[in-house]
Design a protein around this motif. Structure first.
Motif, PDB file in Angstrom:
ATOM      1  N   ALA A   4      74.122  34.877  42.809  1.00 33.75           N
ATOM      2  CA  ALA A   4      74.724  33.892  43.706  1.00 33.75           C
ATOM      3  C   ALA A   4      75.158  32.647  42.936  1.00 33.75           C
ATOM      4  CB  ALA A   4      73.725  33.514  44.800  1.00 33.75           C
ATOM      5  N   ILE A   8      79.080  31.400  42.652  1.00 32.83           N
ATOM      6  CA  ILE A   8      79.584  30.121  43.149  1.00 32.83           C
ATOM      7  C   ILE A   8      80.176  29.299  42.001  1.00 32.83           C
ATOM      8  CG2 ILE A   8      78.980  27.974  44.337  1.00 32.83           C
ATOM      9  CD1 ILE A   8      76.850  29.519  45.854  1.00 32.83           C
ATOM     10  N   CYS A  19      83.899  26.272  50.957  1.00 28.58           N
ATOM     11  CA  CYS A  19      83.458  27.534  51.548  1.00 28.58           C
ATOM     12  C   CYS A  19      83.152  27.303  53.025  1.00 28.58           C
ATOM     13  CB  CYS A  19      82.215  28.032  50.814  1.00 28.58           C
ATOM     14  SG  CYS A  19      81.538  29.547  51.532  1.00 28.58           S
ATOM     15  N   GLU A  27      72.605  36.422  53.196  1.00 26.01           N
ATOM     16  CA  GLU A  27      73.345  35.441  52.391  1.00 26.01           C
ATOM     17  C   GLU A  27      72.467  34.256  51.980  1.00 26.01           C
ATOM     18  OE1 GLU A  27      74.745  36.427  55.555  1.00 26.01           O
ATOM     19  OE2 GLU A  27      75.406  38.137  54.383  1.00 26.01           O
ATOM     20  N   PHE A  30      72.856  32.884  48.442  1.00 28.91           N
ATOM     21  CA  PHE A  30      74.112  32.140  48.320  1.00 28.91           C
ATOM     22  C   PHE A  30      73.899  30.727  48.858  1.00 28.91           C
ATOM     23  CE2 PHE A  30      78.286  30.621  49.342  1.00 28.91           C
ATOM     24  CZ  PHE A  30      79.193  31.304  48.567  1.00 28.91           C
ATOM     25  N   LEU A  69      82.050  32.657  53.893  1.00 30.76           N
ATOM     26  CA  LEU A  69      80.788  33.373  53.722  1.00 30.76           C
ATOM     27  C   LEU A  69      80.453  34.007  55.060  1.00 30.76           C
ATOM     28  CD1 LEU A  69      78.383  34.109  51.920  1.00 30.76           C
ATOM     29  CD2 LEU A  69      77.246  32.033  52.742  1.00 30.76           C
ATOM     30  N   SER A 161      72.891  39.318  44.669  1.00 28.30           N
ATOM     31  CA  SER A 161      72.867  37.869  44.812  1.00 28.30           C
ATOM     32  C   SER A 161      71.571  37.284  44.251  1.00 28.30           C
ATOM     33  CB  SER A 161      73.025  37.543  46.297  1.00 28.30           C
ATOM     34  OG  SER A 161      73.171  36.189  46.538  1.00 28.30           O
TER      35      SER A 161
END
Lengths: 512, 512
Positions: A4, A8, A19, A27, A30, A69, A161
């Motif tokens: 993650a 990013i 985002c 997620e 993230f 996302l 992630s």
């Protein structure tokens, strides 16, 4: 560094630093990684359709992709309608869709669904990252793949992630926009040099300021008429630009607008077709004896092609430009046309207009054409519920410009929670709800398609009046100051007040 | 007779007489034809996700499919999340998705998208009607195909709808539900006759009244423990039924609940897996040395199999049944548990509870277990935003039963416009919003996945407090009477009042 974090950081390095997010469990890494990469601005939405519509609006105003996302297949599904609009407008966008951890995938957990199949229907690039070591390179490729428009969807398994072993990837060189060959420009110039009636049909980068000025020069020098697509993604408008009509939406009006045209030259546009087929009506408005020529396709460098065409076909011509003019402020009954006049009279300089007015947009283009320069964002793909989200994205993209949303009431309800994000981001958006208490466009279409029954039951299915929607209460319930206008004077007063104060406002314009 | 008329008449003849609709231009002949077939009840929703969630709730309460009417690919996309939930719960449903006229299809009009590919991800039956003469037969087949659960999607080109030449088709015989072979029942009986710890794991028709009573008999006679899936589509509950625990949602609790089990017998359920994968946690809670046996799969006649098992394995046993009991009405602070106690104390007989409480559901199952008999509808597929629509469908299915929606605040916003349909249909639904001002489940999950960052930016993405959502204003703005409860006493008073009055109500329960 985990996947993650690398993802990013790679997105930010490639220029994707906003985002629009509606995350879920898969997620969470993230989300956590956002604290490690503060250059990425995360904007929370309460529904994925707001995130995708906002990313579309952001892209239209910056020319750059935002990320979204989204939470697995259902979250992507919620975003699908506005992804459709973005695809139709060729907005660049990078979707990050969280998925189950690789080890969890085969267990067919409750949220399991076929993400890849759905993503393939709107994406020009799809990839599932298979390992932390891949994810950053995948992200860099995603951004490069959509440099000239299109949606890249990166499916991100939760463990890709969260696992360590990832590294930041360097941005890939963006492919330049394809240029139009000089021979194509020459052919079009030869067509326009003839005496047969021609229309220069504009979309994409041909409706920017530069594109319009070049097109205006061509028109002045050759006599070709100018016309834009019915719903271009973003059109520069206002005083100092050429007066360019839009191709009308209703089939008969569109056919009338192109009647007699012998040459239709496409610049950043595709050949027009009607939104829907109707019994006994041709599917498109191009006359049978009209030849279609392509100067530039959407995604090509149509601005350069138009400039080259202007130099070749009309070197000494000067475009005819609109003088500054505004309608007088109307008084009395708040009809759609009065609403349009109020907007035309008060539209601030550099405004961004997000137009989902649909049937209530009568006179809107005409009465704003001489206003100060502004940009106009239209519903590219016909999937309603784009306006409120797109306004959010435009406001995030251009915090120093006022955003005016002109919003049909029925359409507003698809993504009404966008108002909460307007408030949360303190976005400078004034939403004018065209409150006619009905799916007016469908009432029109019901008669339009020649449907026999116009009995009570059919009518009831197109009526939003039982109960009435109180948009003031809805807006206030999400933190947006709101008021109701029932006369032209009230609308003018409330619009002035809303424009004078930063932050979001909503005006419920009760139309007669 | 045109295609639309034949389609609707055929659906009605096959027992599909409710249609949750959000039509657009391409569905106008379907809308017009509603006046020709008055037996079809059309329920208007303002967003397709409300239509599909309502059809799910309707199917759970009647066992019969409702139809939906959706507008091309984007409309179907808006319905996708709740179609996912319906698929996971095996609800029968017939989607009618309008599409462009056949002659218009190739023109790639703005609303064109790949409907068939997306439909294939959630449908067990997909067909595109190619001619008016086919559409009725297609519809009859669609209904027959999903008699035992599943989603049929019929893509209806506008001209197939409007052209003449269609004829009504007769209903096709529904395939009977597959029966479980006696040898399977005997094998399971032999397992349960042993002394090793066994769990009878229940879902689908094993959690109806009949199924639970048979399972209770098996449990009483063999010592097998009873447990249901975490989120069964519909569970019969209350005094006079066996006390059956749900498998807990958190992985550790689920593993603890099944620890020591040597035989897991599935009746109408699939083997449990965790909702999500987590670092260092197995993907499912079934112990390694536990053998899984299948008595009946979802869709098979599991009720008959359980009755046969009871006769074979525990012929003389009598199930242990819950006695009527209610918690005392709490006072003071409105915690989630106090909310659950108020609901348990006041739950009316034959209530339908729609449970999307998520983290606020603490104690809810326990404190309602001895309440009068009721049905409990859970979030089968994990796609949030199911509660308000499902309540609509349940109320349309059972107009003589009170519906209580227990609704997490964050999830409510996905399909908030369902409240308007609650009001329009004067549906007897009381929605209790669990108002904690956050995506509490995600705050929990953020720590749960072991994410390192719990900094400000991550936290902000899970917080709904800036600005706060005023659910009273939102409900009133859509015509639903609403009030706010900040103490247990207020909640009790307001719930009593709401239950005493027919029609929709919303109570914003501000939780501590």
């Amino acid at each position: 560094m985990n996947g993650a974090q690398a993802l990013i950081r790679t997105l930010v390095d490639a220029g994707v630093d906003v985002c629009f997010a509606n995350p879920g469990t898969s997620e969470m890494h993230f989300v956590a990684a956002l604290d490690d990469v503060p250059e990425m601005r995360a904007v929370l939405t309460l529904f994925e359709g707001v995130a995708t519509g906002a990313a579309d609006g952001y892209a239209r105003m910056t020319g750059r992709p935002a990320a979204t996302l989204l939470h697995l297949g259902p979250g992507m599904g919620n975003g699908l309608a506005n992804l459709h609009n973005a695809r139709r407008g060729r907005a660049p966008m990078v979707n990050v869709v969280g998925d189950h951890a690789r080890s969890h995938k085969r267990l067919d957990a409750p949220l399991e669904s076929d993400i890849d199949a759905v993503a393939g229907t709107f994406s020009s690039w799809v990839r599932r990252s298979l390992a932390p070591a891949d994810v950053a390179a995948d992200a860099a490729e995603a951004v490069a793949a959509i440099a000239n428009g299109g949606i890249a969807t990166l499916v991100l398994p939760a463990d890709v992630s969260w696992e360590e072993g990832a590294e930041v990837a360097r941005p890939l060189p963006a492919r330049p926009r394809p240029r139009v060959a000089p021979s194509v420009v020459e052919e079009v110039a030869a067509v326009l040099a003839g005496s047969e009636p021609a229309v220069l049909f504009l979309g994409a980068d041909a409706v920017t300021e530069d594109g319009l000025l070049a097109a205006g020069q061509v028109s002045a020098g050759t006599g070709a008429r100018l016309m834009t697509e019915t719903f271009p993604a973003r059109t520069a408008r206002g005083a100092g630009l050429p007066d360019v009509a839009r191709l009308p939406y209703p089939p008969e009006m569109a056919m009338a607008a192109l009647a007699g045209t012998k040459h239709l030259v496409l610049a950043g546009a595709t050949a027009p077709v009607h939104f829907f087929g109707y019994p006994g009506v041709p599917g498109h408005p191009v006359p049978e004896d009209c030849t279609v020529h392509v100067l530039s396709e959407p995604g090509e460098d149509g601005g350069a092609a138009l400039r080259a065409l202007a130099e070749l076909a009309a070197p000494d011509a000067r475009p005819e430009l609109l003088e500054a003019s505004r309608p007088e402020l109307p008084t009395g009954e708040l009809t759609p046309r009065a609403m349009a006049a109020v907007i035309g009279a008060l539209l601030p300089e550099r405004a961004i207009v997000v137009d989902e007015a649909l049937t209530s947009g009568v006179g809107l283009m005409e009465l704003t054409s001489g206003a100060p320069r502004h940009d106009w964002l239209a519903l590219t793909g016909g999937a309603i519920g784009d306006g409120l989200p797109m306004a959010l994205g435009a406001a995030v993209a251009c915090p120093d410009r006022p955003v005016i949303g002109i919003q049909a009431d029925g359409s507003a309800m698809y993504t009404i929670s966008a108002l909460w994000s307007h408030a949360r981001e303190e976005a400078d958006i004034t939403t004018i709800v065209c409150d006619n208490g009905s799916y007016a466009i469908l009432q029109h279409e019901l008669s339009r398609v020649g449907a026999a029954g116009d009995g009570e039951r059919a009518a009831k299915l197109l009526d939003l009046g039982g109960p009435g929607l109180d948009f003031v209460a809805l807006a206030q319930g999400m933190g947006v100051p709101a008021s109701r206008a029932t006369t032209a004077e009230e609308l003018a007063d409330q619009l002035r007040a809303a424009l004078a104060e930063p932050g979001p406002h909503l005006i419920d314009a009760v139309l007669r």
